[in-house]
Design a protein around this motif. Structure first.
Motif, PDB file in Angstrom:
ATOM      1  N   ALA A   1       0.958  -1.271  -0.023  1.00 28.69           N
ATOM      2  CA  ALA A   1      -0.012   0.136   0.153  1.00 28.69           C
ATOM      3  C   ALA A   1       0.882   1.178  -0.148  1.00 28.69           C
ATOM      4  O   ALA A   1       0.640   2.341  -0.603  1.00 28.69           O
ATOM      5  CB  ALA A   1      -0.935  -0.034   1.194  1.00 28.69           C
ATOM      6  N   ARG A   2       1.713   1.117   0.946  1.00 23.09           N
ATOM      7  CA  ARG A   2       2.922   2.496   0.748  1.00 23.09           C
ATOM      8  C   ARG A   2       3.699   2.443  -0.447  1.00 23.09           C
ATOM      9  O   ARG A   2       3.632   3.714  -0.792  1.00 23.09           O
ATOM     10  CB  ARG A   2       3.890   2.339   1.839  1.00 23.09           C
ATOM     11  CG  ARG A   2       2.985   2.610   3.320  1.00 23.09           C
ATOM     12  CD  ARG A   2       4.364   2.631   4.466  1.00 23.09           C
ATOM     13  NE  ARG A   2       5.602   2.001   4.267  1.00 23.09           N
ATOM     14  CZ  ARG A   2       6.022   0.877   4.908  1.00 23.09           C
ATOM     15  NH1 ARG A   2       4.893   0.215   5.654  1.00 23.09           N
ATOM     16  NH2 ARG A   2       6.995   0.293   4.817  1.00 23.09           N
TER      17      ARG A   2
ATOM     18  N   SER B   1      -3.189  -2.819 -11.186  1.00 26.07           N
ATOM     19  CA  SER B   1      -2.456  -1.674 -10.803  1.00 26.07           C
ATOM     20  C   SER B   1      -1.907  -0.939 -11.791  1.00 26.07           C
ATOM     21  O   SER B   1      -2.130   0.259 -11.576  1.00 26.07           O
ATOM     22  CB  SER B   1      -1.187  -2.397  -9.839  1.00 26.07           C
ATOM     23  OG  SER B   1      -1.602  -3.087  -8.626  1.00 26.07           O
TER      24      SER B   1
ATOM     25  N   ASP C   1       2.571   1.449  -3.410  1.00 24.49           N
ATOM     26  CA  ASP C   1       1.575   2.240  -4.361  1.00 24.49           C
ATOM     27  C   ASP C   1       1.295   3.560  -4.222  1.00 24.49           C
ATOM     28  O   ASP C   1       1.186   4.451  -5.134  1.00 24.49           O
ATOM     29  CB  ASP C   1       0.171   1.281  -4.379  1.00 24.49           C
ATOM     30  CG  ASP C   1       0.388  -0.146  -4.739  1.00 24.49           C
ATOM     31  OD1 ASP C   1       1.290  -0.543  -5.303  1.00 24.49           O
ATOM     32  OD2 ASP C   1      -0.588  -0.699  -4.298  1.00 24.49           O
ATOM     33  N   GLU C   2       1.149   4.095  -3.251  1.00 19.61           N
ATOM     34  CA  GLU C   2       1.142   5.153  -2.762  1.00 19.61           C
ATOM     35  C   GLU C   2       2.312   6.265  -3.258  1.00 19.61           C
ATOM     36  O   GLU C   2       2.372   7.270  -3.871  1.00 19.61           O
ATOM     37  CB  GLU C   2       0.770   5.882  -1.574  1.00 19.61           C
ATOM     38  CG  GLU C   2       0.469   7.543  -1.130  1.00 19.61           C
ATOM     39  CD  GLU C   2      -0.614   7.857  -1.865  1.00 19.61           C
ATOM     40  OE1 GLU C   2      -0.929   8.894  -2.149  1.00 19.61           O
ATOM     41  OE2 GLU C   2      -1.809   7.118  -2.184  1.00 19.61           O
ATOM     42  N   LEU C   3       3.232   5.793  -3.066  1.00 20.76           N
ATOM     43  CA  LEU C   3       4.821   6.436  -3.386  1.00 20.76           C
ATOM     44  C   LEU C   3       4.709   6.411  -4.969  1.00 20.76           C
ATOM     45  O   LEU C   3       5.276   7.425  -5.344  1.00 20.76           O
ATOM     46  CB  LEU C   3       6.029   5.573  -2.805  1.00 20.76           C
ATOM     47  CG  LEU C   3       7.322   6.098  -3.289  1.00 20.76           C
ATOM     48  CD1 LEU C   3       7.593   7.493  -2.938  1.00 20.76           C
ATOM     49  CD2 LEU C   3       8.329   5.227  -2.838  1.00 20.76           C
ATOM     50  N   HIS C   4       4.486   5.357  -5.891  1.00 16.97           N
ATOM     51  CA  HIS C   4       4.345   5.400  -7.247  1.00 16.97           C
ATOM     52  C   HIS C   4       3.346   6.522  -7.763  1.00 16.97           C
ATOM     53  O   HIS C   4       3.797   7.249  -8.861  1.00 16.97           O
ATOM     54  CB  HIS C   4       4.023   4.071  -7.608  1.00 16.97           C
ATOM     55  CG  HIS C   4       4.517   3.692  -9.131  1.00 16.97           C
ATOM     56  ND1 HIS C   4       5.771   3.693  -9.467  1.00 16.97           N
ATOM     57  CD2 HIS C   4       3.995   3.633 -10.302  1.00 16.97           C
ATOM     58  CE1 HIS C   4       6.156   3.571 -10.755  1.00 16.97           C
ATOM     59  NE2 HIS C   4       4.879   3.603 -11.325  1.00 16.97           N
ATOM     60  N   ARG C   5       2.286   6.649  -7.083  1.00 16.11           N
ATOM     61  CA  ARG C   5       1.428   7.513  -7.430  1.00 16.11           C
ATOM     62  C   ARG C   5       2.102   9.075  -7.281  1.00 16.11           C
ATOM     63  O   ARG C   5       1.906   9.854  -8.256  1.00 16.11           O
ATOM     64  CB  ARG C   5      -0.176   7.636  -6.607  1.00 16.11           C
ATOM     65  CG  ARG C   5      -0.870   6.432  -7.133  1.00 16.11           C
ATOM     66  CD  ARG C   5      -2.536   6.678  -6.686  1.00 16.11           C
ATOM     67  NE  ARG C   5      -2.304   6.247  -5.265  1.00 16.11           N
ATOM     68  CZ  ARG C   5      -2.241   5.089  -4.708  1.00 16.11           C
ATOM     69  NH1 ARG C   5      -2.216   3.671  -5.554  1.00 16.11           N
ATOM     70  NH2 ARG C   5      -2.334   4.624  -3.527  1.00 16.11           N
ATOM     71  N   SER C   6       2.914   9.145  -6.325  1.00 13.33           N
ATOM     72  CA  SER C   6       3.500  10.328  -6.171  1.00 13.33           C
ATOM     73  C   SER C   6       4.596  10.554  -7.259  1.00 13.33           C
ATOM     74  O   SER C   6       4.833  11.603  -7.943  1.00 13.33           O
ATOM     75  CB  SER C   6       4.304  10.554  -4.859  1.00 13.33           C
ATOM     76  OG  SER C   6       3.295  10.694  -3.693  1.00 13.33           O
TER      77      SER C   6
ATOM     78  N   TYR D   1      -4.715   7.247 -13.704  1.00 12.96           N
ATOM     79  CA  TYR D   1      -4.360   8.299 -12.777  1.00 12.96           C
ATOM     80  C   TYR D   1      -3.602   9.467 -13.805  1.00 12.96           C
ATOM     81  O   TYR D   1      -3.841  10.487 -13.405  1.00 12.96           O
ATOM     82  CB  TYR D   1      -3.456   7.595 -11.533  1.00 12.96           C
ATOM     83  CG  TYR D   1      -3.135   8.842 -10.789  1.00 12.96           C
ATOM     84  CD1 TYR D   1      -3.782   9.877 -10.075  1.00 12.96           C
ATOM     85  CD2 TYR D   1      -1.941   9.135 -10.542  1.00 12.96           C
ATOM     86  CE1 TYR D   1      -3.577  10.587  -9.254  1.00 12.96           C
ATOM     87  CE2 TYR D   1      -1.170  10.098  -9.557  1.00 12.96           C
ATOM     88  CZ  TYR D   1      -2.176  10.896  -8.765  1.00 12.96           C
ATOM     89  OH  TYR D   1      -1.693  11.758  -8.180  1.00 12.96           O
TER      90      TYR D   1
ATOM     91  N   GLU E   1      -2.886   2.918 -12.602  1.00 12.93           N
ATOM     92  CA  GLU E   1      -1.791   4.084 -12.851  1.00 12.93           C
ATOM     93  C   GLU E   1      -2.027   4.870 -13.981  1.00 12.93           C
ATOM     94  O   GLU E   1      -1.815   5.921 -14.040  1.00 12.93           O
ATOM     95  CB  GLU E   1      -0.437   3.259 -12.820  1.00 12.93           C
ATOM     96  CG  GLU E   1      -0.069   2.599 -11.459  1.00 12.93           C
ATOM     97  CD  GLU E   1       1.262   1.861 -11.231  1.00 12.93           C
ATOM     98  OE1 GLU E   1       1.392   1.541 -10.302  1.00 12.93           O
ATOM     99  OE2 GLU E   1       1.761   1.666 -12.511  1.00 12.93           O
TER     100      GLU E   1
END
Length: 131
Positions: free
Chosen positions: A79-80, A105, A82-87, A112, A109
């Protein structure tokens, strides 16, 4: 009297990158089964003229490692990450999707990135979910 124009944080980031003369930033997305292909894409994007700043997934959780050997910790780490990759996608100017397979996933992305107006390229254009 005119009301002040509101500048979003994303617009501030884009302007700062422009003022600093940053090269384009490309984020590599795709299934971690394509880590070798991602490394090759990183090399090619970095060395092509003009060079780009390249960011990609930092680890392959499908390979065994002590950092994600515990299933509960692995789920939290995923989960962390995935959030880092969105950033990374938010930071990037464009997205390069690597591989001939798009999972859930990667599909998220891509959606997004497109919602942010980021151009999305594919090493295998036939897998583009919007093609």
């Amino acid at each position: 009297m005119l009301s002040p124009q509101v500048i979003t944080p994303a617009e501030k980031l884009a302007e700062a990158k422009k003022q600093l003369g940053f090269p384009r930033i490309v984020v590599i997305c795709g299934s971690t089964r394509f880590m070798a292909e991602m490394a090759e894409a990183e090399l090619r994007e970095t060395t092509a003229l003009p060079g780009k700043i390249v960011v990609k997934p930092g680890c392959d959780m499908k390979s065994s490692h002590e950092l994600w050997s515990d299933p509960v910790e692995a789920q939290a780490l995923k989960a962390r990450l995935d959030e880092l990759h969105r950033s990374k996608i938010l930071l990037a100017d464009e997205v390069l999707v690597v591989g001939d397979y798009i999972g859930d996933s990667t599909r998220a992305e891509i959606a997004y990135a497109r919602s942010l107006g980021r151009p999305v390229r594919f090493t295998h254009p036939e897998v583009d979910p919007d093609a």
